[in-house]
Write a protein that holds these residues in place. Structure first.
Motif: not given
Length: 211
Positions: A73-89
């Motif tokens: 899911l995250l990869e499918a929306h990678a364009a909107v994810i900021s490289p200045l942050g994270q994705c995490k539980f």
């Protein structure tokens, strides 16, 4: 404030798949894959743990093997994810608090997807405004503003809050500025591009925003 279309698409996908995401997060937690957070901000450090899924715009492959649906899911929306942050539980146990702090950049917006939320007691305060989480719902906040979390014990019963954190580009960043942000990150810099005009005093982002 209306979120951009691409952020709303990610938000809708997260809420549509929240149960599968919660199941993967719980499975990883049961296998003791969550690590202590890097920040020394919790009153009881052992109560605040995380499982990184994306860092600096790239998937953490060994963790994605444990959480494949979430990472897809995250990869499918990678364009909107900021490289200045994270994705995490992120898991946080009751009976502690996270002291007031602010994120390092105003170039991102932080999404919290509620996965396992105790019925009462867990409160996040952002710039003086209180909010809490709901299972299957996204809470959006500007974490460059000072915020803290309080989680009192629930009548002696162990309790834990688990959320998925996804950092996206700040809505005020234009496409060109998003690319500048990625270039800054590649050079090891942090912060929104100077031309963005985003600042911590921006009144449009002074409180948590949920749907």
């Amino acid at each position: 404030e209306e979120l951009p279309t691409d952020v709303r698409a990610l938000l809708a996908a997260l809420e549509a798949q929240w149960q599968e995401i919660a199941s993967e997060g719980a499975h990883a937690a049961a296998r003791r894959q969550f690590a202590l957070t890097d920040e020394n901000l919790a009153e009881t450090r052992s109560h605040w743990r995380k499982l990184d899924l994306r860092k600096r715009g790239e998937a953490v492959e060994k963790h994605c093997l444990l959480t494949p649906a979430t990472c897809r899911l995250l990869e499918a929306h990678a364009a909107v994810i900021s490289p200045l942050g994270q994705c995490k539980f992120s898991s946080f146990e009751g009976g502690s608090r996270i002291f007031p702090h602010a994120g390092p950049t105003d170039g991102r917006l932080r999404l919290h997807l509620g996965l396992y939320v105790p019925e009462a007691g867990f409160v996040i305060t952002v710039d003086g405004v209180n909010a809490t989480w709901s299972e299957g719902r996204v809470l959006a906040l500007d974490d460059s503003l000072e915020h803290e979390v309080v989680a009192p014990p629930a009548a002696g019963v162990p309790s834990v809050r688990i959320i998925l954190i996804v950092d996206v580009h700040h809505p005020d960043l234009q496409v060109r500025e998003r690319e500048e942000t990625r270039a800054l990150d590649a050079r090891g810099s942090v912060g929104a591009p100077a031309s963005s005009g985003i600042g911590r005093g921006d009144d449009s982002n002074t409180h948590p925003r949920g749907r």
